[in-house]
Design an enzyme around this catalytic site. Structure first.
Site, mmCIF file in Angstrom:
data_model
loop_
_atom_site.group_PDB
_atom_site.id
_atom_site.type_symbol
_atom_site.label_atom_id
_atom_site.label_comp_id
_atom_site.label_asym_id
_atom_site.label_seq_id
_atom_site.Cartn_x
_atom_site.Cartn_y
_atom_site.Cartn_z
ATOM 1 N NE ARG A 59 -2.370 -1.729 3.436
ATOM 2 C CZ ARG A 59 -2.179 -2.792 3.404
ATOM 3 N NH1 ARG A 59 -2.853 -3.796 2.852
ATOM 4 N NH2 ARG A 59 -1.953 -3.324 4.897
ATOM 5 C CD GLU A 96 -1.258 -4.706 14.543
ATOM 6 O OE1 GLU A 96 -1.076 -4.090 13.279
ATOM 7 O OE2 GLU A 96 -2.119 -4.583 15.014
#
Ligand code: AMP
Length: 171
Positions: A59, A96
């Protein structure tokens, strides 16, 4: 900023349980808010000498390319392993969810470059810290790191101490 926040969709438990995924596709679908976001990303650095924008797969490619286009400077893709065809530098990072490596073409930047690093989101900061390492491995300077979204409680900013960090939205 509320206009921008309204275009970030929260998807609970994606890609795995416990992750609150911030989906930027509603923002991509709305050209005027997307343009606002790109201008807000650039605003703090207007008047500075930026020679290149680096963006992380995937992204970061979208927002980084738009920012590079708007600034009229080069775009440098930071890619997942095995994707770049020429000689590369590599840095590893924790996510994460999971861990991986990031690569840059060794001829992408030089010591004369002052680079703005762009991604959609900073979570733990591992991706951005590895990206800064890659830029510096090539002798270039990290001018700043800019994100659309920052997940404050993950304290990603602490991984970027010593760098200028700017995020448009905080969760
Ligand atoms: P981190 O290295 O932990 O700062 O993770 C940042 C990278 O992972 C960015 O490229 C994001 O696109 C992606 N990412 C991590 N957490 C999320 C999340 N909760 N929602 C959307 N993207 C995320």
């Amino acid at each position: 900023m509320q206009r921008l926040k309204d275009k970030i969709r929260n998807i609970p438990d994606f890609p795995e349980a416990g992750i609150q995924f911030k989906d930027i596709t509603p923002l991509l679908k709305d050209p005027s808010t997307l343009r606002l976001a790109v201008h807000q990303l650039i605003f703090p650095y207007l008047g500075e000498e930026i020679t290149a924008v680096a963006g992380m797969e995937a992204r970061g490619f979208i927002f980084g390319s738009l920012v590079a286009w708007e600034l009229g400077v080069s775009f440098v893709p930071l890619r997942k392993p095995g994707k770049l065809p020429s000689s590369v530098e590599t840095a590893s990072y924790d996510l994460e969810y999971g861990s991986s490596n990031l690569e840059i073409h060794t001829d992408a930047l030089s010591k004369d470059d002052r680079v703005l690093l762009i991604d959609d989101l900073i979570a733990t900061g591992g991706t951005a810290a590895a990206s800064c390492q890659l830029i510096e491995k090539l002798g270039a300077e990290v001018a700043a790191c800019a994100f659309i979204v920052e997940l404050d409680e993950l304290k990603g900013r602490e991984q970027l101490s010593g760098y200028r960090v700017h995020s448009l939205l905080h969760y």
